[in-house]
Design a protein around this motif. Sequence first.
Motif, PDB file in Angstrom:
ATOM      1  N   GLY A  17      -8.557  58.417 -45.747  1.00 13.91           N
ATOM      2  CA  GLY A  17      -7.700  58.062 -44.619  1.00 13.91           C
ATOM      3  C   GLY A  17      -8.408  58.086 -43.279  1.00 13.91           C
ATOM      4  O   GLY A  17      -8.235  57.194 -42.451  1.00 13.91           O
ATOM      5  N   ALA A  18      -9.220  59.103 -43.038  1.00 13.98           N
ATOM      6  CA  ALA A  18      -9.908  59.217 -41.742  1.00 13.98           C
ATOM      7  C   ALA A  18     -10.888  58.058 -41.542  1.00 13.98           C
ATOM      8  O   ALA A  18     -10.951  57.466 -40.456  1.00 13.98           O
ATOM      9  CB  ALA A  18     -10.629  60.555 -41.643  1.00 13.98           C
ATOM     10  N   ALA A  19     -11.655  57.727 -42.563  1.00  9.26           N
ATOM     11  CA  ALA A  19     -12.617  56.618 -42.453  1.00  9.26           C
ATOM     12  C   ALA A  19     -11.884  55.293 -42.249  1.00  9.26           C
ATOM     13  O   ALA A  19     -12.319  54.450 -41.444  1.00  9.26           O
ATOM     14  CB  ALA A  19     -13.494  56.551 -43.700  1.00  9.26           C
ATOM     15  N   LEU A  20     -10.782  55.108 -42.949  1.00 10.22           N
ATOM     16  CA  LEU A  20     -10.002  53.885 -42.779  1.00 10.22           C
ATOM     17  C   LEU A  20      -9.408  53.813 -41.371  1.00 10.22           C
ATOM     18  O   LEU A  20      -9.377  52.756 -40.748  1.00 10.22           O
ATOM     19  CB  LEU A  20      -8.891  53.814 -43.833  1.00 10.22           C
ATOM     20  CG  LEU A  20      -9.358  53.655 -45.275  1.00 10.22           C
ATOM     21  CD1 LEU A  20      -8.191  53.833 -46.236  1.00 10.22           C
ATOM     22  CD2 LEU A  20     -10.031  52.319 -45.499  1.00 10.22           C
ATOM     23  N   SER A  21      -8.975  54.953 -40.848  1.00  8.65           N
ATOM     24  CA  SER A  21      -8.416  54.994 -39.494  1.00  8.65           C
ATOM     25  C   SER A  21      -9.461  54.644 -38.441  1.00  8.65           C
ATOM     26  O   SER A  21      -9.161  53.952 -37.465  1.00  8.65           O
ATOM     27  CB  SER A  21      -7.836  56.378 -39.195  1.00  8.65           C
ATOM     28  OG  SER A  21      -6.698  56.595 -39.983  1.00  8.65           O
ATOM     29  N   ARG A  22     -10.686  55.136 -38.616  1.00  4.18           N
ATOM     30  CA  ARG A  22     -11.748  54.806 -37.658  1.00  4.18           C
ATOM     31  C   ARG A  22     -12.018  53.303 -37.638  1.00  4.18           C
ATOM     32  O   ARG A  22     -12.138  52.692 -36.577  1.00  4.18           O
ATOM     33  CB  ARG A  22     -13.029  55.576 -37.987  1.00  4.18           C
ATOM     34  CG  ARG A  22     -12.995  57.031 -37.571  1.00  4.18           C
ATOM     35  CD  ARG A  22     -14.341  57.690 -37.712  1.00  4.18           C
ATOM     36  NE  ARG A  22     -14.850  57.694 -39.072  1.00  4.18           N
ATOM     37  CZ  ARG A  22     -14.594  58.634 -39.975  1.00  4.18           C
ATOM     38  NH1 ARG A  22     -13.849  59.667 -39.663  1.00  4.18           N
ATOM     39  NH2 ARG A  22     -15.107  58.558 -41.187  1.00  4.18           N
ATOM     40  N   ALA A  23     -12.106  52.714 -38.816  1.00  8.89           N
ATOM     41  CA  ALA A  23     -12.345  51.271 -38.887  1.00  8.89           C
ATOM     42  C   ALA A  23     -11.160  50.509 -38.295  1.00  8.89           C
ATOM     43  O   ALA A  23     -11.349  49.524 -37.569  1.00  8.89           O
ATOM     44  CB  ALA A  23     -12.577  50.841 -40.337  1.00  8.89           C
ATOM     45  N   ALA A  24      -9.953  50.971 -38.564  1.00  6.49           N
ATOM     46  CA  ALA A  24      -8.762  50.312 -38.027  1.00  6.49           C
ATOM     47  C   ALA A  24      -8.727  50.404 -36.506  1.00  6.49           C
ATOM     48  O   ALA A  24      -8.354  49.447 -35.829  1.00  6.49           O
ATOM     49  CB  ALA A  24      -7.500  50.932 -38.626  1.00  6.49           C
ATOM     50  N   PHE A  25      -9.143  51.543 -35.952  1.00 12.76           N
ATOM     51  CA  PHE A  25      -9.164  51.679 -34.498  1.00 12.76           C
ATOM     52  C   PHE A  25     -10.153  50.705 -33.875  1.00 12.76           C
ATOM     53  O   PHE A  25      -9.874  50.090 -32.844  1.00 12.76           O
ATOM     54  CB  PHE A  25      -9.511  53.107 -34.078  1.00 12.76           C
ATOM     55  CG  PHE A  25      -9.643  53.256 -32.595  1.00 12.76           C
ATOM     56  CD1 PHE A  25      -8.515  53.288 -31.794  1.00 12.76           C
ATOM     57  CD2 PHE A  25     -10.883  53.316 -31.991  1.00 12.76           C
ATOM     58  CE1 PHE A  25      -8.625  53.402 -30.412  1.00 12.76           C
ATOM     59  CE2 PHE A  25     -11.010  53.434 -30.618  1.00 12.76           C
ATOM     60  CZ  PHE A  25      -9.873  53.465 -29.827  1.00 12.76           C
ATOM     61  N   LEU A  26     -11.295  50.538 -34.506  1.00 13.78           N
ATOM     62  CA  LEU A  26     -12.275  49.589 -33.977  1.00 13.78           C
ATOM     63  C   LEU A  26     -11.747  48.158 -34.038  1.00 13.78           C
ATOM     64  O   LEU A  26     -12.042  47.348 -33.165  1.00 13.78           O
ATOM     65  CB  LEU A  26     -13.596  49.700 -34.731  1.00 13.78           C
ATOM     66  CG  LEU A  26     -14.400  50.962 -34.421  1.00 13.78           C
ATOM     67  CD1 LEU A  26     -15.590  51.068 -35.357  1.00 13.78           C
ATOM     68  CD2 LEU A  26     -14.866  50.959 -32.979  1.00 13.78           C
ATOM     69  N   LEU A  27     -10.973  47.860 -35.049  1.00 14.15           N
ATOM     70  CA  LEU A  27     -10.410  46.518 -35.152  1.00 14.15           C
ATOM     71  C   LEU A  27      -9.291  46.275 -34.148  1.00 14.15           C
ATOM     72  O   LEU A  27      -9.180  45.193 -33.585  1.00 14.15           O
ATOM     73  CB  LEU A  27      -9.853  46.288 -36.562  1.00 14.15           C
ATOM     74  CG  LEU A  27     -10.870  46.013 -37.644  1.00 14.15           C
ATOM     75  CD1 LEU A  27     -10.197  46.001 -39.002  1.00 14.15           C
ATOM     76  CD2 LEU A  27     -11.562  44.690 -37.388  1.00 14.15           C
ATOM     77  N   THR A  28      -8.464  47.296 -33.921  1.00 11.81           N
ATOM     78  CA  THR A  28      -7.284  47.101 -33.078  1.00 11.81           C
ATOM     79  C   THR A  28      -7.510  47.502 -31.632  1.00 11.81           C
ATOM     80  O   THR A  28      -6.891  46.955 -30.731  1.00 11.81           O
ATOM     81  CB  THR A  28      -6.098  47.921 -33.613  1.00 11.81           C
ATOM     82  OG1 THR A  28      -6.426  49.312 -33.556  1.00 11.81           O
ATOM     83  CG2 THR A  28      -5.742  47.511 -35.026  1.00 11.81           C
ATOM     84  N   GLY A  29      -8.355  48.521 -31.413  1.00 12.25           N
ATOM     85  CA  GLY A  29      -8.564  49.018 -30.058  1.00 12.25           C
ATOM     86  C   GLY A  29      -7.442  49.908 -29.563  1.00 12.25           C
ATOM     87  O   GLY A  29      -7.378  50.247 -28.392  1.00 12.25           O
ATOM     88  N   ASP A  30      -6.552  50.312 -30.450  1.00 13.52           N
ATOM     89  CA  ASP A  30      -5.400  51.116 -30.072  1.00 13.52           C
ATOM     90  C   ASP A  30      -5.079  52.084 -31.217  1.00 13.52           C
ATOM     91  O   ASP A  30      -5.001  51.662 -32.369  1.00 13.52           O
ATOM     92  CB  ASP A  30      -4.206  50.192 -29.799  1.00 13.52           C
ATOM     93  CG  ASP A  30      -2.950  50.935 -29.462  1.00 13.52           C
ATOM     94  OD1 ASP A  30      -2.055  51.009 -30.333  1.00 13.52           O
ATOM     95  OD2 ASP A  30      -2.849  51.456 -28.328  1.00 13.52           O
ATOM     96  N   HIS A  31      -4.887  53.353 -30.876  1.00 15.06           N
ATOM     97  CA  HIS A  31      -4.639  54.358 -31.921  1.00 15.06           C
ATOM     98  C   HIS A  31      -3.344  54.090 -32.684  1.00 15.06           C
ATOM     99  O   HIS A  31      -3.306  54.207 -33.912  1.00 15.06           O
ATOM    100  CB  HIS A  31      -4.599  55.763 -31.316  1.00 15.06           C
ATOM    101  CG  HIS A  31      -5.937  56.261 -30.896  1.00 15.06           C
ATOM    102  ND1 HIS A  31      -6.907  56.615 -31.799  1.00 15.06           N
ATOM    103  CD2 HIS A  31      -6.483  56.436 -29.666  1.00 15.06           C
ATOM    104  CE1 HIS A  31      -7.993  56.998 -31.154  1.00 15.06           C
ATOM    105  NE2 HIS A  31      -7.772  56.896 -29.846  1.00 15.06           N
ATOM    106  N   HIS A  32      -2.295  53.722 -31.970  1.00 16.82           N
ATOM    107  CA  HIS A  32      -1.014  53.480 -32.643  1.00 16.82           C
ATOM    108  C   HIS A  32      -1.082  52.243 -33.534  1.00 16.82           C
ATOM    109  O   HIS A  32      -0.570  52.254 -34.659  1.00 16.82           O
ATOM    110  CB  HIS A  32       0.112  53.350 -31.616  1.00 16.82           C
ATOM    111  CG  HIS A  32       0.310  54.590 -30.811  1.00 16.82           C
ATOM    112  ND1 HIS A  32       0.796  55.763 -31.349  1.00 16.82           N
ATOM    113  CD2 HIS A  32       0.060  54.859 -29.509  1.00 16.82           C
ATOM    114  CE1 HIS A  32       0.843  56.687 -30.418  1.00 16.82           C
ATOM    115  NE2 HIS A  32       0.399  56.173 -29.290  1.00 16.82           N
ATOM    116  N   ALA A  33      -1.714  51.203 -33.048  1.00 20.43           N
ATOM    117  CA  ALA A  33      -1.864  49.992 -33.852  1.00 20.43           C
ATOM    118  C   ALA A  33      -2.750  50.268 -35.069  1.00 20.43           C
ATOM    119  O   ALA A  33      -2.511  49.728 -36.151  1.00 20.43           O
ATOM    120  CB  ALA A  33      -2.451  48.861 -33.013  1.00 20.43           C
TER     121      ALA A  33
END
Length: 172
Positions: A17-33
């Motif tokens: 989950g943490a690794a997926l969240s980091r990649a998702a943050f880089l894609l979205t630029g927003d923690h909630h997104a």
Amino acid sequence: MNDERYPGFRDFADARGAALSRAAFLLTGDHHAAEDLVQSALARVLRHWRRIEGGDPEAYVRRVMYNLQMSWWRRRRVPEHLAATPPDRPGTDPYAAAALRLSLDRALALVTPKQRAVLVLRFYEDLTEAQAADLLGCSVGTVKRHAHDGLARLRAVAPHLVDDVRITGGLR
């Protein structure tokens, strides 16, 4: 969620989950997104868990994440906002790494969604051009073009990042 129906899914989601969240943050630029993106991807993967758990489920989740993000980008076109001057160069204070990340995030917001996806895949996820092309469902030439254009844009809007990334040894 019934653990008997989806054996191993909860362990996978907790472990990666943490690794997926980091990649998702880089894609979205927003923690909630980013949280929404990971949650949506995991929800979609859950439906097919029995089929994919024996292979490489993380690669499957990441592909779903990138595809979802591209779909969201297509639905809501956000106009670009170019800064008159690039962000200030971070100093040598103890918070330099955090400042670098924030500066990188601001700079990534100035490239197109496709360029951002390619840059994240190539330089954060460290995928080859062929792997990125496969994940995004496009040709290697398209990945090369988006990487070239995205890097040129980053160099133009935030030239200090080139030196900072070279000094710190990467984005992570």
